[in-house]
Write a protein that holds these residues in place. Structure first.
Motif, PDB file in Angstrom:
ATOM      1  N   ASP A  26       0.830  -1.207   0.000  1.00 26.33           N
ATOM      2  CA  ASP A  26       0.000   0.000   0.000  1.00 26.33           C
ATOM      3  C   ASP A  26       0.866   1.258   0.000  1.00 26.33           C
ATOM      4  OD1 ASP A  26      -2.217  -1.703   0.117  1.00 26.33           O
ATOM      5  OD2 ASP A  26      -2.533  -1.382   2.275  1.00 26.33           O
ATOM      6  N   SER A  27       1.941   1.245   0.781  1.00 25.68           N
ATOM      7  CA  SER A  27       2.849   2.392   0.838  1.00 25.68           C
ATOM      8  C   SER A  27       3.548   2.599  -0.498  1.00 25.68           C
ATOM      9  CB  SER A  27       3.889   2.193   1.946  1.00 25.68           C
ATOM     10  OG  SER A  27       3.257   2.115   3.208  1.00 25.68           O
ATOM     11  N   TYR A  28       4.000   1.503  -1.106  1.00 31.28           N
ATOM     12  CA  TYR A  28       4.638   1.607  -2.422  1.00 31.28           C
ATOM     13  C   TYR A  28       3.672   2.233  -3.429  1.00 31.28           C
ATOM     14  CZ  TYR A  28       6.354   0.722  -7.002  1.00 31.28           C
ATOM     15  OH  TYR A  28       6.741   0.934  -8.307  1.00 31.28           O
ATOM     16  N   GLU A  29       2.455   1.738  -3.470  1.00 34.03           N
ATOM     17  CA  GLU A  29       1.475   2.252  -4.437  1.00 34.03           C
ATOM     18  C   GLU A  29       1.188   3.734  -4.203  1.00 34.03           C
ATOM     19  OE1 GLU A  29      -1.633  -0.688  -3.972  1.00 34.03           O
ATOM     20  OE2 GLU A  29      -0.835  -1.871  -5.659  1.00 34.03           O
ATOM     21  N   THR A 124      25.329 -14.008   4.073  1.00 28.36           N
ATOM     22  CA  THR A 124      23.949 -14.342   3.724  1.00 28.36           C
ATOM     23  C   THR A 124      23.709 -15.838   3.890  1.00 28.36           C
ATOM     24  OG1 THR A 124      23.742 -12.493   2.191  1.00 28.36           O
ATOM     25  CG2 THR A 124      22.261 -14.354   1.840  1.00 28.36           C
ATOM     26  N   LYS A 125      22.588 -16.179   4.538  1.00 30.92           N
ATOM     27  CA  LYS A 125      22.225 -17.585   4.764  1.00 30.92           C
ATOM     28  C   LYS A 125      20.998 -18.008   3.959  1.00 30.92           C
ATOM     29  CE  LYS A 125      25.351 -18.201   7.962  1.00 30.92           C
ATOM     30  NZ  LYS A 125      26.656 -18.013   7.378  1.00 30.92           N
ATOM     31  N   SER A 126      20.052 -17.085   3.722  1.00 27.41           N
ATOM     32  CA  SER A 126      18.854 -17.413   2.956  1.00 27.41           C
ATOM     33  C   SER A 126      18.493 -16.235   2.060  1.00 27.41           C
ATOM     34  CB  SER A 126      17.685 -17.782   3.876  1.00 27.41           C
ATOM     35  OG  SER A 126      17.351 -16.706   4.735  1.00 27.41           O
ATOM     36  N   GLU A 127      17.645 -16.526   1.070  1.00 30.15           N
ATOM     37  CA  GLU A 127      17.364 -15.512   0.056  1.00 30.15           C
ATOM     38  C   GLU A 127      16.007 -15.787  -0.581  1.00 30.15           C
ATOM     39  OE1 GLU A 127      19.786 -13.625  -3.787  1.00 30.15           O
ATOM     40  OE2 GLU A 127      20.529 -15.433  -2.820  1.00 30.15           O
ATOM     41  N   ILE A 128      15.367 -14.722  -1.039  1.00 29.59           N
ATOM     42  CA  ILE A 128      14.182 -14.849  -1.881  1.00 29.59           C
ATOM     43  C   ILE A 128      14.372 -13.882  -3.043  1.00 29.59           C
ATOM     44  CG2 ILE A 128      12.813 -13.184  -0.531  1.00 29.59           C
ATOM     45  CD1 ILE A 128      10.320 -14.898  -1.299  1.00 29.59           C
ATOM     46  N   VAL A 129      14.081 -14.368  -4.255  1.00 27.22           N
ATOM     47  CA  VAL A 129      14.184 -13.546  -5.453  1.00 27.22           C
ATOM     48  C   VAL A 129      12.901 -13.720  -6.250  1.00 27.22           C
ATOM     49  CG1 VAL A 129      15.477 -13.036  -7.556  1.00 27.22           C
ATOM     50  CG2 VAL A 129      16.697 -13.790  -5.500  1.00 27.22           C
ATOM     51  N   VAL A 130      12.275 -12.592  -6.549  1.00 29.81           N
ATOM     52  CA  VAL A 130      10.990 -12.577  -7.254  1.00 29.81           C
ATOM     53  C   VAL A 130      11.171 -11.880  -8.593  1.00 29.81           C
ATOM     54  CG1 VAL A 130       8.594 -11.787  -7.145  1.00 29.81           C
ATOM     55  CG2 VAL A 130       9.767 -12.510  -5.046  1.00 29.81           C
ATOM     56  N   PRO A 131      10.808 -12.542  -9.689  1.00 27.22           N
ATOM     57  CA  PRO A 131      10.937 -11.890 -10.991  1.00 27.22           C
ATOM     58  C   PRO A 131       9.904 -10.782 -11.173  1.00 27.22           C
ATOM     59  CG  PRO A 131       9.851 -14.000 -11.237  1.00 27.22           C
ATOM     60  CD  PRO A 131      10.272 -13.890  -9.794  1.00 27.22           C
ATOM     61  N   ILE A 132      10.305  -9.750 -11.877  1.00 23.11           N
ATOM     62  CA  ILE A 132       9.404  -8.669 -12.294  1.00 23.11           C
ATOM     63  C   ILE A 132       9.213  -8.863 -13.794  1.00 23.11           C
ATOM     64  CG2 ILE A 132       9.065  -6.178 -12.460  1.00 23.11           C
ATOM     65  CD1 ILE A 132      11.171  -5.942 -10.144  1.00 23.11           C
ATOM     66  N   GLU A 159       4.151 -14.712  -1.527  1.00 23.78           N
ATOM     67  CA  GLU A 159       2.840 -14.187  -1.940  1.00 23.78           C
ATOM     68  C   GLU A 159       2.854 -12.666  -2.051  1.00 23.78           C
ATOM     69  OE1 GLU A 159      -1.670 -13.739  -0.096  1.00 23.78           O
ATOM     70  OE2 GLU A 159      -0.305 -15.202   0.801  1.00 23.78           O
ATOM     71  N   TYR A 160       3.330 -11.995  -1.031  1.00 23.99           N
ATOM     72  CA  TYR A 160       3.269 -10.529  -1.020  1.00 23.99           C
ATOM     73  C   TYR A 160       4.327  -9.892  -1.910  1.00 23.99           C
ATOM     74  CZ  TYR A 160      -0.447 -10.561   2.359  1.00 23.99           C
ATOM     75  OH  TYR A 160      -1.665 -10.744   2.956  1.00 23.99           O
ATOM     76  N   LEU A 161       5.501 -10.487  -2.009  1.00 23.98           N
ATOM     77  CA  LEU A 161       6.513  -9.924  -2.900  1.00 23.98           C
ATOM     78  C   LEU A 161       6.117 -10.101  -4.362  1.00 23.98           C
ATOM     79  CD1 LEU A 161       9.766 -10.905  -0.996  1.00 23.98           C
ATOM     80  CD2 LEU A 161       8.634  -8.667  -1.073  1.00 23.98           C
ATOM     81  N   GLU A 162       5.387 -11.155  -4.681  1.00 25.66           N
ATOM     82  CA  GLU A 162       4.858 -11.302  -6.039  1.00 25.66           C
ATOM     83  C   GLU A 162       3.803 -10.225  -6.321  1.00 25.66           C
ATOM     84  OE1 GLU A 162       3.760 -15.470  -6.283  1.00 25.66           O
ATOM     85  OE2 GLU A 162       5.824 -16.057  -6.776  1.00 25.66           O
ATOM     86  N   LYS A 163       3.033  -9.864  -5.316  1.00 27.63           N
ATOM     87  CA  LYS A 163       2.075  -8.747  -5.465  1.00 27.63           C
ATOM     88  C   LYS A 163       2.832  -7.428  -5.670  1.00 27.63           C
ATOM     89  CE  LYS A 163      -1.626 -10.771  -2.667  1.00 27.63           C
ATOM     90  NZ  LYS A 163      -2.428 -10.636  -1.425  1.00 27.63           N
ATOM     91  N   LEU A 164       3.925  -7.247  -4.949  1.00 27.25           N
ATOM     92  CA  LEU A 164       4.747  -6.044  -5.127  1.00 27.25           C
ATOM     93  C   LEU A 164       5.317  -6.004  -6.541  1.00 27.25           C
ATOM     94  CD1 LEU A 164       6.118  -3.473  -4.070  1.00 27.25           C
ATOM     95  CD2 LEU A 164       7.980  -4.946  -3.222  1.00 27.25           C
ATOM     96  N   ALA A 165       5.804  -7.131  -7.038  1.00 30.23           N
ATOM     97  CA  ALA A 165       6.349  -7.180  -8.403  1.00 30.23           C
ATOM     98  C   ALA A 165       5.281  -6.756  -9.422  1.00 30.23           C
ATOM     99  CB  ALA A 165       6.870  -8.585  -8.712  1.00 30.23           C
ATOM    100  N   LEU A 166       4.070  -7.211  -9.231  1.00 27.67           N
ATOM    101  CA  LEU A 166       2.981  -6.817 -10.134  1.00 27.67           C
ATOM    102  C   LEU A 166       2.708  -5.317 -10.022  1.00 27.67           C
ATOM    103  CD1 LEU A 166       0.838  -7.678 -12.173  1.00 27.67           C
ATOM    104  CD2 LEU A 166      -0.660  -8.215 -10.231  1.00 27.67           C
ATOM    105  N   ALA A 167       2.696  -4.784  -8.820  1.00 27.03           N
ATOM    106  CA  ALA A 167       2.505  -3.336  -8.646  1.00 27.03           C
ATOM    107  C   ALA A 167       3.617  -2.551  -9.339  1.00 27.03           C
ATOM    108  CB  ALA A 167       2.456  -2.995  -7.143  1.00 27.03           C
ATOM    109  N   ILE A 168       4.838  -3.066  -9.288  1.00 25.36           N
ATOM    110  CA  ILE A 168       5.967  -2.397  -9.951  1.00 25.36           C
ATOM    111  C   ILE A 168       5.762  -2.383 -11.453  1.00 25.36           C
ATOM    112  CG2 ILE A 168       8.441  -2.664 -10.469  1.00 25.36           C
ATOM    113  CD1 ILE A 168       8.716  -3.582  -7.471  1.00 25.36           C
ATOM    114  N   THR A 169       5.336  -3.492 -12.031  1.00 27.84           N
ATOM    115  CA  THR A 169       5.127  -3.530 -13.487  1.00 27.84           C
ATOM    116  C   THR A 169       4.065  -2.532 -13.921  1.00 27.84           C
ATOM    117  OG1 THR A 169       3.493  -5.319 -13.456  1.00 27.84           O
ATOM    118  CG2 THR A 169       5.808  -5.946 -13.702  1.00 27.84           C
ATOM    119  N   LYS A 170       3.087  -2.291 -13.052  1.00 25.80           N
ATOM    120  CA  LYS A 170       1.992  -1.371 -13.389  1.00 25.80           C
ATOM    121  C   LYS A 170       2.371   0.101 -13.177  1.00 25.80           C
ATOM    122  CE  LYS A 170      -1.721  -4.625 -12.340  1.00 25.80           C
ATOM    123  NZ  LYS A 170      -2.849  -4.913 -11.436  1.00 25.80           N
TER     124      LYS A 170
END
Length: 174
Positions: A26-29, A124-132, A159-170
């Motif tokens: 919401d803040s990003y948008e 770094t011990k763990s990571e998450i990478v979400v495509p845009i 789930e939420y980072l994929e929603k952020l990626a979609l918001a970024i594309t838009k």
């Protein structure tokens, strides 16, 4: 009506991970509403990611973006929070490159067990990478988060980072 200061967006008062990450989106948008420049928007998004995860006591050590280098199958370092990082990553190489080429989120509980992991920061011990990915199916970049703890990210983050990626594309012109 009172005016909200931009820095107020870094205050995450949430009771759980889902609520904090929805607040991040919401803040990003809100911040991107009148801005289409990807550098500007992703700089704010990197800060939002940093502060949201810190508020959740997730031991992140890097939050940011890699952006496609023109038409090349290569990622370039984009806006981020954390230590200096690798400047270029080829598609198909490391966690970021695999996410970019496969267009699938990579949730890595232990980076040492990920074949071909690129260690920009040896702590770094763990990571998450979400495509845009654009509406036309082109990889534009990736969201990349690193954590100093094993299993730092969950399916909720995915789930939420994929929603952020979609918001970024838009909201961004790449």
């Amino acid at each position: 009506m009172s005016e909200k200061h931009h820095a107020d967006y870094t205050n995450f008062n949430a009771t759980d991970r889902s609520e904090a990450l929805q607040l991040l989106i919401d803040s990003y948008e809100a911040l991107a509403m009148d801005q289409r420049n990807w550098v500007c928007n992703l700089a704010n998004a990197a800060s939002l990611l940093w502060h949201a995860y810190k508020s959740l006591n997730v031991n992140v050590n890097w939050t940011g973006f890699y952006i496609r280098n023109g038409e090349k199958e290569q990622l370039l370092l984009g806006p981020f929070q954390g230590k200096v990082a690798c400047q270029t990553i080829d598609f198909g190489r490391g966690v970021c490159g695999i996410a970019a080429s496969s267009q699938e989120t990579q949730l890595v509980p232990d980076v040492d067990k990920f074949p071909g992991h690129i260690a920009c920061d040896g702590e770094t011990k763990s990571e998450i990478v979400v495509p845009i990915v654009s509406q036309s199916g082109k990889t534009l970049g990736v969201i990349d988060l690193d954590c100093l703890d094993f299993e730092g990210f969950t399916d909720v983050d995915k789930e939420y980072l994929e929603k952020l990626a979609l918001a970024i594309t838009k909201s961004c012109d790449f």
